[in-house]
Scaffold this motif. Structure first.
Motif, PDB file in Angstrom:
ATOM      1  N   TYR A 138       0.800  -1.359  -0.180  1.00  0.00           N
ATOM      2  CA  TYR A 138       0.011  -0.033   0.051  1.00  0.00           C
ATOM      3  C   TYR A 138       0.824   1.250  -0.148  1.00  0.00           C
ATOM      4  O   TYR A 138       0.512   2.208  -0.732  1.00  0.00           O
ATOM      5  CB  TYR A 138      -1.113  -0.004   1.385  1.00  0.00           C
ATOM      6  N   PHE A 139       1.877   1.135   0.922  1.00  0.00           N
ATOM      7  CA  PHE A 139       2.675   2.691   1.008  1.00  0.00           C
ATOM      8  C   PHE A 139       3.689   2.674  -0.323  1.00  0.00           C
ATOM      9  O   PHE A 139       3.941   3.745  -0.778  1.00  0.00           O
ATOM     10  CB  PHE A 139       3.398   2.555   2.220  1.00  0.00           C
TER      11      PHE A 139
ATOM     12  N   ARG B 265       2.966   1.654  -3.313  1.00  0.00           N
ATOM     13  CA  ARG B 265       1.857   2.451  -4.400  1.00  0.00           C
ATOM     14  C   ARG B 265       1.777   3.648  -4.107  1.00  0.00           C
ATOM     15  O   ARG B 265       1.741   4.740  -5.049  1.00  0.00           O
ATOM     16  CB  ARG B 265       0.573   1.235  -4.441  1.00  0.00           C
ATOM     17  N   LYS B 266       1.565   4.264  -2.756  1.00  0.00           N
ATOM     18  CA  LYS B 266       1.182   5.610  -2.525  1.00  0.00           C
ATOM     19  C   LYS B 266       2.527   6.388  -2.735  1.00  0.00           C
ATOM     20  O   LYS B 266       2.291   7.696  -3.444  1.00  0.00           O
ATOM     21  CB  LYS B 266       1.139   5.608  -1.051  1.00  0.00           C
TER      22      LYS B 266
END
Length: 135
Positions: A24-25, A27-28
């Motif tokens: 997630y991080f 991708r962020k």
């Protein structure tokens, strides 16, 4: 064997959420980098456009001043050629300076070999003939 399966399941249960958070991080961060690159591209494009406009304005002012020189306006070939050659030498940004008559024949130029050439077929000459002030 059962104990091994239990330990593997326990490790997977602990690692999968951590991997999910990491993905997630990552991708962020990728989206943030994309946004930063996009913003920098816009900034550089705006800067380049500003520089081009500045160069065009300088050319317009140079040509405007040149067009008010008496020997250029009158089209006196020898005097005009001397003035244009001097201006071309002092302003190396411009490779050739020339004056044409209404029919598109060059009557005066910073390069003597250009005198007599026909520019009536060129787009910039046709645009001036159609009324554009600066092309």
């Amino acid at each position: 064997m059962r104990l091994r399966a239990y330990i593997l399941a326990l490790v997977a249960a602990v690692l999968l959420p951590a991997l999910g958070v990491q993905a997630y991080f990552a991708r962020k961060a990728q989206f943030a980098l994309y946004d930063a690159v996009k913003a920098e591209s816009v900034r550089l494009t705006t800067l380049a456009a500003s520089e081009v406009l500045s160069v065009l304005e300088g050319a317009r002012q140079f040509l405007s001043a040149t067009s008010s020189i008496e020997v250029v306006v009158e089209g006196r070939p020898d005097d005009c050629a001397t003035v244009l050659a001097k201006l071309a030498h002092e302003n190396p940004r411009y490779t050739t300076l020339a004056v044409s008559d209404q029919s598109g024949r060059i009557i005066c130029s910073s390069l003597p070999v250009a005198v007599g050439a026909d520019v009536s077929h060129q787009a910039h000459f046709r645009r001036v003939q159609s009324g554009e002030a600066f092309v």
